[in-house]
Design an enzyme around this catalytic site. Sequence first.
Site, PDB file in Angstrom:
ATOM      1  CE  LYS A   1     -27.372  16.761  11.247  1.00 35.70           C
ATOM      2  NZ  LYS A   1     -26.771  16.306   9.985  1.00 35.70           N
TER       3      LYS A   1
ATOM      4  N   GLY B   1       0.786  -1.223   0.000  1.00 37.91           N
ATOM      5  CA  GLY B   1       0.000   0.000   0.000  1.00 37.91           C
ATOM      6  C   GLY B   1       0.819   1.274   0.000  1.00 37.91           C
TER       7      GLY B   1
END
Length: 259
Positions: free
Chosen positions: A198, A45
């Site tokens: 919210k 990676g």
Amino acid sequence: MHKAQSIPHAAKIFSGTASEALAVEIAKHFGCDPGKLSIQRFADGEISPNYLESVRGDYIFLVQSTYSPGDNLMELLLMIDAAKRASAYKVIAVLPYYGYARQDRKDRPRVAIGSKLVANMLTAAGADRIVTMDLHAPQIQGYFDIPVDHLDSHAVFIPYIEQLQLKNLTFAAPDVGATNRIREIASYFNADMVICDKHRKRANEIASMRLIGDVEGRDVVIIDDICDTGGTLAKCAALIKEKGARSVRGNDYAPSVEW
């Protein structure tokens, strides 16, 4: 003695793997092609960028959004470092999407301020300037000790909303944090605004939402800065329709969608 003449610095545009299409369009606008850059990825990676042309003495624009933030951010940091080590005159990091922007403060104990950490890393890597847009919070600009150009996408979306010619236009903030952003746009159109308040139990999970304001018979445009799962937009749109809106559209700094 003859006065030494300054040599003009060329400008070159390079792209990371996250924003190749955008970099091509930007370069096309300036009548050039993106610079040649190779990005090698090892089996474990590890990322290794390599400029395939000289950048010595040039202005280098590196176009790279940092989503998903880990690899793309590391790739950008290495691109900056490689350009500085190749004697670029100035390195300008162009981040259409600035990852970790939501982590801009300590809103509860024992958490990181990720957007400040990213600012530190970009500066430490050698960036001379940052160009980004629609930050989750404008004060993130203050995390940098280098110049920041914070672009605003209102210039794109306001003309688009104008051409919709909605007669009963109302703007909706999907949460309290978006209120200032929506107020600016609503004032431009001399339109009303409402707020979806919210409450979250945890990230990406909305526990409850209530609407502050009247949308009966209105054409509502919801505007937000980040769309992750889309849950907030969907719940906000459903609530607005339930409260009697004639139509609901969402502009999450992406193409308009009508629900």
